[in-house]
Design a protein around this motif. Structure first.
Motif, PDB file in Angstrom:
ATOM      1  N   ARG A 251       0.827  -1.213   0.000  1.00 39.00           N
ATOM      2  CA  ARG A 251       0.000   0.000   0.000  1.00 39.00           C
ATOM      3  C   ARG A 251       0.860   1.262   0.000  1.00 39.00           C
ATOM      4  O   ARG A 251       0.482   2.291  -0.551  1.00 39.00           O
ATOM      5  CB  ARG A 251      -0.922  -0.025   1.232  1.00 39.00           C
ATOM      6  CG  ARG A 251      -2.026   1.011   1.174  1.00 39.00           C
ATOM      7  CD  ARG A 251      -3.109   0.745   2.195  1.00 39.00           C
ATOM      8  NE  ARG A 251      -2.623   0.863   3.560  1.00 39.00           N
ATOM      9  CZ  ARG A 251      -2.624  -0.127   4.437  1.00 39.00           C
ATOM     10  NH1 ARG A 251      -3.046  -1.315   4.093  1.00 39.00           N
ATOM     11  NH2 ARG A 251      -2.176   0.050   5.658  1.00 39.00           N
ATOM     12  N   GLU A 252       2.044   1.175   0.632  1.00 38.32           N
ATOM     13  CA  GLU A 252       2.929   2.342   0.696  1.00 38.32           C
ATOM     14  C   GLU A 252       3.607   2.632  -0.646  1.00 38.32           C
ATOM     15  O   GLU A 252       3.840   3.790  -0.986  1.00 38.32           O
ATOM     16  CB  GLU A 252       4.009   2.134   1.769  1.00 38.32           C
ATOM     17  CG  GLU A 252       3.507   2.211   3.205  1.00 38.32           C
ATOM     18  CD  GLU A 252       3.220   3.644   3.635  1.00 38.32           C
ATOM     19  OE1 GLU A 252       3.738   4.584   3.007  1.00 38.32           O
ATOM     20  OE2 GLU A 252       2.465   3.823   4.612  1.00 38.32           O
ATOM     21  N   PHE A 253       3.958   1.564  -1.414  1.00 39.54           N
ATOM     22  CA  PHE A 253       4.879   1.766  -2.530  1.00 39.54           C
ATOM     23  C   PHE A 253       4.300   1.499  -3.919  1.00 39.54           C
ATOM     24  O   PHE A 253       4.735   2.103  -4.883  1.00 39.54           O
ATOM     25  CB  PHE A 253       6.134   0.901  -2.325  1.00 39.54           C
ATOM     26  CG  PHE A 253       6.957   1.333  -1.159  1.00 39.54           C
ATOM     27  CD1 PHE A 253       7.722   2.487  -1.216  1.00 39.54           C
ATOM     28  CD2 PHE A 253       6.955   0.603   0.030  1.00 39.54           C
ATOM     29  CE1 PHE A 253       8.474   2.902  -0.138  1.00 39.54           C
ATOM     30  CE2 PHE A 253       7.704   1.007   1.120  1.00 39.54           C
ATOM     31  CZ  PHE A 253       8.468   2.168   1.040  1.00 39.54           C
ATOM     32  N   VAL A 254       3.311   0.593  -4.040  1.00 37.53           N
ATOM     33  CA  VAL A 254       2.802   0.271  -5.380  1.00 37.53           C
ATOM     34  C   VAL A 254       1.835   1.341  -5.895  1.00 37.53           C
ATOM     35  O   VAL A 254       2.041   1.887  -6.991  1.00 37.53           O
ATOM     36  CB  VAL A 254       2.172  -1.136  -5.416  1.00 37.53           C
ATOM     37  CG1 VAL A 254       1.531  -1.406  -6.778  1.00 37.53           C
ATOM     38  CG2 VAL A 254       3.242  -2.196  -5.124  1.00 37.53           C
ATOM     39  N   PRO A 255       0.762   1.705  -5.154  1.00 36.11           N
ATOM     40  CA  PRO A 255      -0.164   2.722  -5.679  1.00 36.11           C
ATOM     41  C   PRO A 255       0.489   4.087  -5.891  1.00 36.11           C
ATOM     42  O   PRO A 255       0.060   4.869  -6.746  1.00 36.11           O
ATOM     43  CB  PRO A 255      -1.251   2.813  -4.593  1.00 36.11           C
ATOM     44  CG  PRO A 255      -1.124   1.568  -3.800  1.00 36.11           C
ATOM     45  CD  PRO A 255       0.322   1.194  -3.856  1.00 36.11           C
TER      46      PRO A 255
END
Length: 394
Positions: A251-255
């Motif tokens: 959630r922190e890095f992909v979106p």
């Protein structure tokens, strides 16, 4: 003379923890089994009760429980430097491996390799050995066997991030009621080299960074601060081990576009292939985002909360565990830890490792090599990897 003895102790910690870092496959519960075999059975750096109490404490704290146990053992052995040395030895092999994966091996499918399956079967043998040893010491009577049974059933049927903490709290209350007048002839002695003042500083720093980093991130546009904040927050808010941190990191890095979903999943496969804590997956993510420097910064950021929490709580834990009123509660907690270990042994270790009769037969061979023939763990790991390759060819 004292300095030489300290250096010798630190070197011993580094050698032993690095060997564990190269050979500890199978996830956090398996790591606790490897620690128990090496630190408690072989080297007797701690007694069984102190180790069980330390495991129970680390189940309470957010972060990677097995890494915190390793840090705690290092601290008990040689102070803060011992904790740092133990952490570096156990973590560095997988950090380096995952940074290399990120730089040159992206796109290779390592998760389904035969030797990985063999290493999972090694974890089965190691964890069974640890559970048998701990159960013998920590559940000697019917009451504690019953507490362990309820902990096993509860954690198997309700698999949430906070179930373990809830089970431990209930077990502490039940243990207090059942054993408040219990006396023990065997009193465990642990030399503890950290002051409560230093512990308070560590706890203050933990909460201070949790509040300050998001503010700095908003006030500046420095990518390093944003990355450090994301990893630090993920490491601070995770109960239940490495697998729980994956959705947080995604959630922190992909979106946000730091890396693609494909790159994230490829790294997850690589993380399954290396020994050591799953939290070192952060090294892979950091290396994809910002090269090897990013990998090292991500590793420091995600493990820093675990370090601050274990250094901040150990002195108070050591005082509490000697309190006669608390001892009964700890007897219940230690029994519950046995149940939790059996639950985690079944899922995910057994369910992902023993897929056919040949797997069970191989696990029995590895268990016999470890327990009856008393061969070194690295031979068990090597045999597991080779055996897994051969099973894959059958």
């Amino acid at each position: 003379m004292e300095q030489k003895r300290t250096l010798r102790t630190l070197l011993e910690i580094l050698i032993v923890s690095t060997r564990l870092g190269f050979t500890s496959f199978g996830g956090p519960i398996a790591h606790l089994g490897y620690f128990h075999e090496e630190y408690i059975r072989r080297r007797k750096w701690m007694d069984e009760k102190s180790y069980a109490d330390l495991v129970a404490l680390c189940q309470f704290l957010p972060g990677p429980a097995s890494s915190q146990v390793g840090i705690g053992i290092g601290v008990m052995r040689a102070g803060v430097l011992g904790g740092i040395t133990s952490f570096i030895g156990f973590t560095l092999p997988s950090v380096l491996a995952l940074i290399i994966f990120a730089l040159i091996l992206q796109g290779f499918d390592v998760a389904d390799a035969g030797w990985i399956h063999g290493l999972k079967i090694v974890a089965v043998a190691v964890v069974v050995h640890a559970i048998l040893g701990m159960a013998q010491k920590l559940t000697p009577d019917l009451k504690r066997k019953t507490i362990a049974l309820f902990a096993l059933v509860g954690t198997l049927l309700w698999q949430t991030a906070f179930t373990q903490v809830g089970v431990i709290i209930i077990a502490a209350f039940v243990g207090f009621l059942l054993y408040k007048d219990h006396t023990e002839s065997e009193e465990s002695r642990v030399e503890f080299p950290i002051s409560k003042g230093f512990a308070i500083v560590c706890l203050s720093l933990f909460f201070g960074l949790l509040i300050l980093l998001p503010i700095l991130r908003e006030m500046t546009s420095i990518s390093w601060i944003a990355m450090f904040d994301s990893f630090y927050r993920s490491g601070s808010l995770v109960f239940g081990g490495g697998h729980v941190v994956l959705p947080l990191l995604e959630r922190e890095f992909v979106p946000t576009g730091w890396l693609s979903e494909e790159a994230f999943l490829a790294g997850y496969g690589a993380a399954q292939a290396v020994p050591g804590p799953l939290f070192t997956f952060a090294a892979y993510l950091g290396a994809v985002i910002n090269g090897w420097q990013g990998g090292l910064i991500a590793t420091v950021a995600i493990f820093l909360p675990a370090f601050l929490l274990i250094l901040g709580t150990l002195p108070f834990w050591d005082t509490l565990r000697r309190n006669p009123k608390i001892k009964g509660a700890l007897l219940g907690v230690n029994a519950a830890v046995v149940g939790i270990l059996i639950s985690a042994f079944y899922h995910p270790i057994w369910t992902s490792s023993i897929l056919a009769p040949i797997d069970f037969a191989f696990a029995a061979v590895l268990f016999s090599m470890l327990v009856y023939w008393k061969l070194p763990p690295w031979i068990i790991v090597l045999t597991g990897a080779v055996g897994g390759l051969l099973i894959g060819l059958i």
